[in-house]
Design a protein around this motif. Structure first.
Motif, PDB file in Angstrom:
ATOM      1  N   LYS A 129      41.268  41.695  49.933  1.00 34.62           N
ATOM      2  CA  LYS A 129      41.558  40.295  49.659  1.00 34.62           C
ATOM      3  C   LYS A 129      41.336  40.025  48.172  1.00 34.62           C
ATOM      4  N   ILE A 130      42.396  39.672  47.475  1.00 34.18           N
ATOM      5  CA  ILE A 130      42.283  39.531  46.025  1.00 34.18           C
ATOM      6  C   ILE A 130      41.503  38.283  45.618  1.00 34.18           C
ATOM      7  N   ASP A 131      41.248  37.379  46.587  1.00 38.47           N
ATOM      8  CA  ASP A 131      40.440  36.196  46.266  1.00 38.47           C
ATOM      9  C   ASP A 131      38.975  36.356  46.665  1.00 38.47           C
ATOM     10  N   GLN A 132      38.570  37.581  47.069  1.00 38.19           N
ATOM     11  CA  GLN A 132      37.195  37.840  47.497  1.00 38.19           C
ATOM     12  C   GLN A 132      36.284  38.012  46.283  1.00 38.19           C
ATOM     13  N   GLU A 133      35.396  37.051  46.071  1.00 43.46           N
ATOM     14  CA  GLU A 133      34.440  37.154  44.980  1.00 43.46           C
ATOM     15  C   GLU A 133      33.285  38.070  45.375  1.00 43.46           C
ATOM     16  N   GLU A 139      33.325  38.496  39.963  1.00 46.68           N
ATOM     17  CA  GLU A 139      34.681  37.965  40.003  1.00 46.68           C
ATOM     18  C   GLU A 139      35.488  38.550  41.159  1.00 46.68           C
ATOM     19  N   SER A 140      36.430  37.776  41.646  1.00 49.52           N
ATOM     20  CA  SER A 140      37.453  38.304  42.544  1.00 49.52           C
ATOM     21  C   SER A 140      38.503  39.014  41.691  1.00 49.52           C
ATOM     22  N   ASP A 142      41.576  38.365  41.811  1.00 48.19           N
ATOM     23  CA  ASP A 142      42.481  37.323  41.350  1.00 48.19           C
ATOM     24  C   ASP A 142      41.940  36.633  40.099  1.00 48.19           C
ATOM     25  N   GLN A 143      40.638  36.392  40.055  1.00 43.89           N
ATOM     26  CA  GLN A 143      40.037  35.795  38.858  1.00 43.89           C
ATOM     27  C   GLN A 143      40.158  36.733  37.660  1.00 43.89           C
ATOM     28  N   HIS A 145      42.451  39.016  37.298  1.00 40.09           N
ATOM     29  CA  HIS A 145      43.869  39.066  36.963  1.00 40.09           C
ATOM     30  C   HIS A 145      44.260  37.886  36.078  1.00 40.09           C
ATOM     31  N   GLN A 146      43.828  36.699  36.455  1.00 44.00           N
ATOM     32  CA  GLN A 146      44.161  35.506  35.673  1.00 44.00           C
ATOM     33  C   GLN A 146      43.580  35.597  34.265  1.00 44.00           C
TER      34      GLN A 146
END
Length: 235
Positions: A129-133, A139-140, A142-143, A145-146
């Motif tokens: 899950k790319i939003d898993q912190e 950080e996840s 996704d974080q 990546h951003q």
């Protein structure tokens, strides 16, 4: 995308694009000991300094670079300074946004100890899950990546028509690949001081991989494969 070819560095940069040469830092003793580094700050080991010298020598033979940026963590900043000295670049521009992924409670632990001592946190670390912190302020994906995309858009916008070097970390560089080649699975790891070249048009939001994973400059440096990180457990 190309993995070799000495004449490619001489090709003109497309109008509106910046050419960013991305280098992973040299090896640290923590890499060799399989310790998760994240935002912690070990220095290069002797092999890492040899790797940095080798990539610096290689880049010094390419057409002139306009600037060099680096994560402010020691392992990246020292690699960048060695490159800057060899390439006659006066200043390394340090930027916290170019740091490795923050690994929270896992930082400072070996991979084995992380699995044993913090199994739930380790599970979150390996989550698809790319939003898993990661607990403990981590950080996840996704974080991360951003952060990667934002920092590189800024650099590309400032250096249209120019060639620049960025020294960063394995996990960070993997996210650059995900942005530039979202439909291409990344095989293998990001080796210490590997050279990766990305063309970016900030205005068009177009990213193109010109070269990836080139370690030809490391021939004869025997500990290349000992470096930990650069794969899905990078940090």
């Amino acid at each position: 995308m190309s993995s070799s070819g000495a004449t490619e560095e001489e090709m003109e940069i497309p109008e509106g694009y910046a050419e960013i040469v991305v280098v992973r830092h040299g090896e640290t003793s923590w890499n060799a000991s399989r310790i998760l580094q994240g935002h912690l700050d070990p220095e290069l080991n002797e092999n890492g300094r040899q790797q940095a010298a080798a990539v610096a020598n290689r880049l010094s033979k390419e057409p002139k670079f306009n600037a060099i940026y680096s994560s402010d963590l020691k392992r990246a900043a020292e690699t960048a300074q060695i490159i800057a000295n060899q390439c006659d670049l006066k200043e390394v521009i340090l930027d916290q946004q170019l740091r490795e992924r923050n690994l929270g409670d896992l930082q400072g632990l070996t991979l084995v100890d992380a699995q044993k001592m913090k199994p739930n946190v380790y599970k979150d670390f390996l989550s698809h899950k790319i939003d898993q912190e990661i607990p403990g302020g981590g950080e996840s994906l996704d974080q991360l990546h951003q952060r990667c995309v934002s920092s590189f858009r800024k650099i590309a916008n400032q250096h249209r028509g120019e060639r620049v070097i960025v020294v960063s970390h394995g996990g960070f560089i993997r996210e650059l690949h995900r942005k530039a080649a979202p439909n291409r699975k990344l095989e293998g790891k990001i080796q210490n001081t590997s050279v990766n070249v990305i063309l970016i048009s900030a205005s068009k939001n177009h990213w193109f991989i010109k070269k990836w994973g080139d370690t030809s400059h490391l021939q004869g440096i025997g500990a290349l494969d000992s470096g930990f990180g650069g794969d899905k457990t990078s940090g």
